[in-house]
Scaffold this motif. Structure first.
Motif, short mmCIF file in Angstrom:
data_model
loop_
_atom_site.label_atom_id
_atom_site.label_comp_id
_atom_site.label_asym_id
_atom_site.label_seq_id
_atom_site.Cartn_x
_atom_site.Cartn_y
_atom_site.Cartn_z
N GLY A 371 42.25 46.07 -68.85
CA GLY A 371 41.69 45.43 -69.04
C GLY A 371 40.87 44.23 -67.69
O GLY A 371 40.64 43.02 -67.44
N SER A 372 40.46 45.37 -66.81
CA SER A 372 39.91 44.61 -65.51
C SER A 372 38.82 44.41 -64.92
O SER A 372 37.77 44.18 -64.33
CB SER A 372 40.94 45.61 -64.15
OG SER A 372 40.24 47.23 -64.20
N GLY A 373 38.12 45.16 -66.01
CA GLY A 373 36.66 45.43 -65.85
C GLY A 373 35.62 46.94 -65.78
O GLY A 373 34.64 46.98 -65.39
N LYS A 374 36.85 47.28 -65.43
CA LYS A 374 36.38 48.80 -64.81
C LYS A 374 36.10 49.50 -64.72
O LYS A 374 34.90 50.08 -64.24
CB LYS A 374 37.56 49.23 -63.88
CG LYS A 374 38.11 50.19 -65.39
CD LYS A 374 39.61 50.85 -64.62
CE LYS A 374 40.46 51.57 -66.01
NZ LYS A 374 40.99 49.92 -66.87
N THR A 375 35.68 49.74 -66.35
CA THR A 375 35.01 50.76 -67.60
C THR A 375 33.42 50.23 -67.58
O THR A 375 32.35 50.73 -67.45
CB THR A 375 35.51 50.78 -68.63
OG1 THR A 375 36.92 51.63 -68.68
CG2 THR A 375 34.37 51.74 -69.95
N THR A 376 33.08 48.37 -67.73
CA THR A 376 32.10 47.93 -68.03
C THR A 376 32.00 48.22 -66.49
O THR A 376 30.09 48.93 -67.12
CB THR A 376 32.21 46.55 -68.45
OG1 THR A 376 32.88 46.08 -69.47
CG2 THR A 376 30.82 45.71 -67.90
N ALA A 377 32.04 48.02 -65.38
CA ALA A 377 31.27 47.88 -63.95
C ALA A 377 30.79 49.78 -63.79
O ALA A 377 29.61 49.90 -63.25
CB ALA A 377 32.03 47.81 -63.03
N THR A 378 31.54 50.88 -64.62
CA THR A 378 31.69 51.97 -64.06
C THR A 378 29.87 52.22 -64.73
O THR A 378 29.43 53.07 -64.49
CB THR A 378 32.62 53.07 -64.98
OG1 THR A 378 33.24 52.52 -63.83
CG2 THR A 378 32.26 54.37 -64.27
#
Length: 840
Positions: A371-378
């Motif tokens: 839920g940290s946003g890592k996938t969206t940012a990647t």
């Protein structure tokens, strides 16, 4: 307008995308001949012929009755000879051969002759034949091949039996042993079925059309019935009420329709080009094995993703934004839009990824908590990189298996360096590590994401020395205002919006959790778990609650669950319509991925729900219900299902998961209930016995655990994990034995021999090292039983091996084992192994 009327474009697009299931009746064989050059007999003609051989007059008796009479009077072998003479070595019609020049998802036939076998030799796909009477299901989804399933038996293997009538058909369904009938229904629901060439008054056709109750409201929710029969308006309306549309045409006219619209063939290359947006000229350069891999590769393009977003209506964009900001995962359309904030860690991630690509790193992993946003940012970074004319970006489906063929396909497309995105590294597993150097040689950088906890506990041991990583930090103060702006535009949260800017910022800053939790807690003004449990409590449909548990467990597995698996899970007590209604009741909580798999919007929503259940039995029934959907497959399961279905199977039996869940309800031993039901059905599956053995070891049943692990090795001798687990358990039993008697010595001798052989074998690759087990547990057994001279001798041997291993695999596991031996040899201090820890 062609024979499909208003549904012409729909039908053609399903064919173009390789999403059609063919179901062939007797009419599909029109024009085919037997070995004597006579027109192939249909069921009625065969009944008349057999009656004539008996010397009786045929008066319309059912084929089953005629067969019974013939076998009674003439015997089994004469009957089989007649079938072979009529239906083996046939001469297929030209139309049947032309039909196989198009790409189909799967072909079912109610015929028993070998005309399809002969026609397939000139087909566009490689054909694999299955006898529905005896063969288990094999469900690998390769569009370059087509399975042709003889649902009612094959004339060239009469000993396997036949279905000749509606009574035989009903008996096969009731017995539950005809695995392909279950698969056919799954296919009817998942794809677009086209029934060809059966008379409308055939009872089996009527029954199969009933079973083909297509899911209402889905993209592929239409079936077609192609027959030359005239039907009444009542009959037509009845069919259309179930989304089954009659096409008045012969099999030949259907083939001519395809020819007129698509040309004389539609190849797997054309399907992949259509679905995956890879140029046909690129696919023309790949071989058959590579073509099977190409269907799992999709280009990443900012232009394409942005266009897809802008093609949405304003209302659709608002829904997309609201769902994302309340916990649903991103897709490429959303990542290309202005909806997700570019968090302050974005620039560092972009620069790190660029550097890894420039250095031809084999693997780059974005790390961060759930839920940290890592996938969206990647995904945002990859979309930005896709604009570079000197670089190409692609995404790889988790169902891909032959990585070497994937890399070969990308290399043949052009000479540019490439990025290949693997959305969740955990799902792809350790087998990927063996191919990273090949990716580098092809100038391909693999990019993926992993949770920090998974990386530290498991994945780093596999990929650490081969990868570059970036720690995606928690959102910062610089992100507060743009996040507040997005929330104000997309998420209805009156209480939050009434606050002034300073209080909104304070509300966000109060959450010490990752981005997903912070956004929900800020906008709902409640604790995250409370929000989730209230949503769960609001579901009044009992079947919807049960379905949510099944989807939730599959979400924890990180692969989701196919919709048709849910139908099988609840088939015993729920109608298809009831399941559809249940899924509709879960709108806003679940979603369907592009791979046609259902997920809860985030797995962080699942654990509070599981913890809220009053009894383990509810979760147990969910797990075993899903596992029953695998009973139709051959053994071992992993060889007969896709990678994602296999990952779900492994997870549901995973001893850690089962133990943890049962223990949460106060009685870890109840986890045994998950396994005990399947001891016979899955007895030939080594993974089942491995996990069963590890589970009973965790609850302290050591001798039973050894028995289960031995069964795992019997079922699958090549499973190195089972050999390792058994050896580790043997050492554990010897440690706790009262003395170093013959029983203990035999156990140690077998375990040490196994582990030494594994350690000496370079082909054995695992993130669990046999030498570590030897160093800790063999040494520990000898020390515990007072055999210090032997202990010091083996400790020196193991230390030397660990020091060599640490140079190439500097993991915490190896280093800790080495340091324990150094302390013992230098200071005579030994820390006993923690036998309650994981077996491996």
């Amino acid at each position: 307008m062609g024979i499909f009327g208003e549904y012409e474009e729909f039908a053609l697009e399903r064919v173009r995308r390789g999403d059609v299931i063919l179901v062939l009746g007797a009419g599909a064989n029109h024009g085919s001949e037997n070995a004597e050059g006579e027109i192939l007999k249909d069921g009625r003609a065969l009944a008349a012929y057999l009656t004539q051989l008996l010397g009786y007059e045929y008066t319309g008796e059912a084929l089953t009755d005629v067969v019974n009479a013939f076998v009674h009077k003439m015997g089994v072998e004469p009957f089989r000879r007649e079938l072979r003479a009529e239906f083996v070595n046939t001469r297929p019609s030209r139309d049947l051969g032309r039909l196989l020049r198009y790409s189909w998802r799967r072909i079912y036939t109610w015929n028993i002759d070998d005309a399809l076998v002969k026609s397939s030799r000139g087909g566009i796909q490689q054909a694999f034949f299955k006898n529905g009477m005896v063969d288990r299901v094999d469900d690998h989804p390769n569009i370059d091949a087509v399975q042709i399933v003889y649902l009612h038996g094959r004339a060239n293997s009469p000993e396997d039996g036949f279905i000749f009538s509606d009574k035989d058909y009903a008996a096969a369904l009731q017995a539950g042993g005809h695995a392909w009938y279950a698969q056919a229904v799954d296919d009817y629901r998942s794809f677009c079925p086209i029934f060809i060439g059966s008379a409308l008054n055939e009872p089996i056709l009527a029954a199969e059309l009933e079973r083909a109750a297509i899911l209402r409201g889905t993209e592929s929710g239409i079936a077609f019935l192609v027959t030359p029969d005239d039907i009444s308006e009542i009959r037509r309306a009845s069919l259309e009420s179930r989304k089954i549309f009659h096409v008045k045409a012969t099999a030949g006219q259907f083939v001519e329709f395809l020819h007129s619209r698509l040309g004389d063939h539609w190849s797997p290359q054309q399907v992949i080009a259509r679905v995956n947006r890879i140029a046909e000229e690129s696919l023309a350069r790949v071989n058959k094995k590579e073509l099977a891999a190409a269907q799992f590769i999709t280009p990443i393009s900012l232009r394409t993703a942005s266009q897809a977003f802008h093609n949405l209506t304003a209302g659709q964009r608002a829904v997309l934004g609201r769902r994302f900001l309340t916990g649903f995962p991103p897709d490429w359309r959303l990542a290309a839009s202005e909806i997700p904030v570019r968090l302050s860690s974005y620039a560092g991630l972009r620069d790190s990824m660029k550097a890894a690509i420039q250095q031809n790193a084999g693997l780059f992993v974005t790390l961060g908590p759930a839920g940290s946003g890592k996938t969206t940012a990647t995904m945002q970074v990859l979309l930005e990189l896709s604009q570079d004319d000197d670089l190409e970006c692609y995404e790889l489906s988790a169902d891909a298996e032959r990585y070497q063929d994937v890399f070969s396909v990308l290399k043949k497309i052009n000479d540019k360096p490439k990025v290949l995105f693997l959305p969740v590294l955990y799902v792809f597993g350790g087998a990927l590590a063996d191919f990273i150097e090949q990716a580098q040689a092809s100038r391909i950088t693999l990019v993926s994401t992993a949770r920090s906890s998974e990386w530290g506990s498991h994945l780093e041991r596999i990929f650490g020395k081969r990868s570059a990583t970036f720690d995606f930090k928690r959102f910062s103060q610089a992100d507060y205002r743009p996040l507040i702006s997005r929330l104000g535009y997309y998420v209805p949260a009156p209480r939050f919006m009434q606050l002034d800017e300073r209080d909104k910022i304070k509300k966000l800053s109060e959450s010490k959790n990752q981005l997903l939790v912070a956004l929900r807690e800020a906008t709902d003004s409640r604790a995250f778990d409370e929000i989730i449990l209230d949503e769960y409590a609001s579901i009044t449909n009992d079947l919807a609650r049960r379905a949510l548990l099944a989807i939730g467990v599959a979400t924890l597995a990180r692969v989701g669950i196919r919709r048709d698996f849910l139908f099988e899970t609840f088939a015993a007590d729920s109608s298809p319509d009831a399941v559809v209604e249940a899924l509709q009741a879960l709108d806003g909580i679940i979603y369907e991925s592009g791979g046609r798999r259902l997920f809860v919007r985030h797995d962080m929503y699942v654990r509070p729900i599981l913890a809220s259940l009053e009894d383990f039995g509810e979760l147990r029934d969910t797990i075993t219900g899903v596992l029953k959907a695998y009973l139709k497959y051959g053994m071992p399961i992993m060889r007969h299902v896709s990678r994602q279905d296999g990952a779900l199977f492994r997870f549901l039996f995973n001893h850690d998961f089962v133990y943890e869940q049962a223990n949460n309800y106060g009685d870890s031993s109840r986890g045994r209930e998950v396994y005990s039901e399947f001891e016979v059905p899955f007895q030939l599956d080594g993974h089942f016995w491995l996990q069963y053995g590890l589970f009973v070891a965790e609850i302290g049943a050591m001798e039973e655990a050894i028995d289960k692990l031995q069964k795992s090795i019997q079922a699958f001798p090549g499973n190195q994990f089972a050999h390792h687990a058994l050896a580790s358990l043997q050492l554990r039993l010897a440690y706790y034995n009262d003395s170093y008697d013959k029983i203990a010595q035999d156990a140690v001798g077998q375990a040490v021999q196994t582990l030494r052989e594994m350690d000496a074998n370079p082909a054995h690759k695992s993130d669990h090292y046999p030498i570590v087990t030897l160093a800790s547990r063999h040494t520990g057994v000898l020390i515990k039983h007072g055999r210090k001279k032997e202990a010091r001798a083996v400790a020196g041997d193991y230390l030397a091996k660990l020091q060599r291993l640490e140079k190439t695999n500097p993991t915490m596991q190896v280093t800790n084992a080495k340091e324990a031996l150094v302390r013992y040899l230098a200071l005579d201090i030994w820390t006993p192994p923690e036998w309650g820890e994981k077996i491996l």
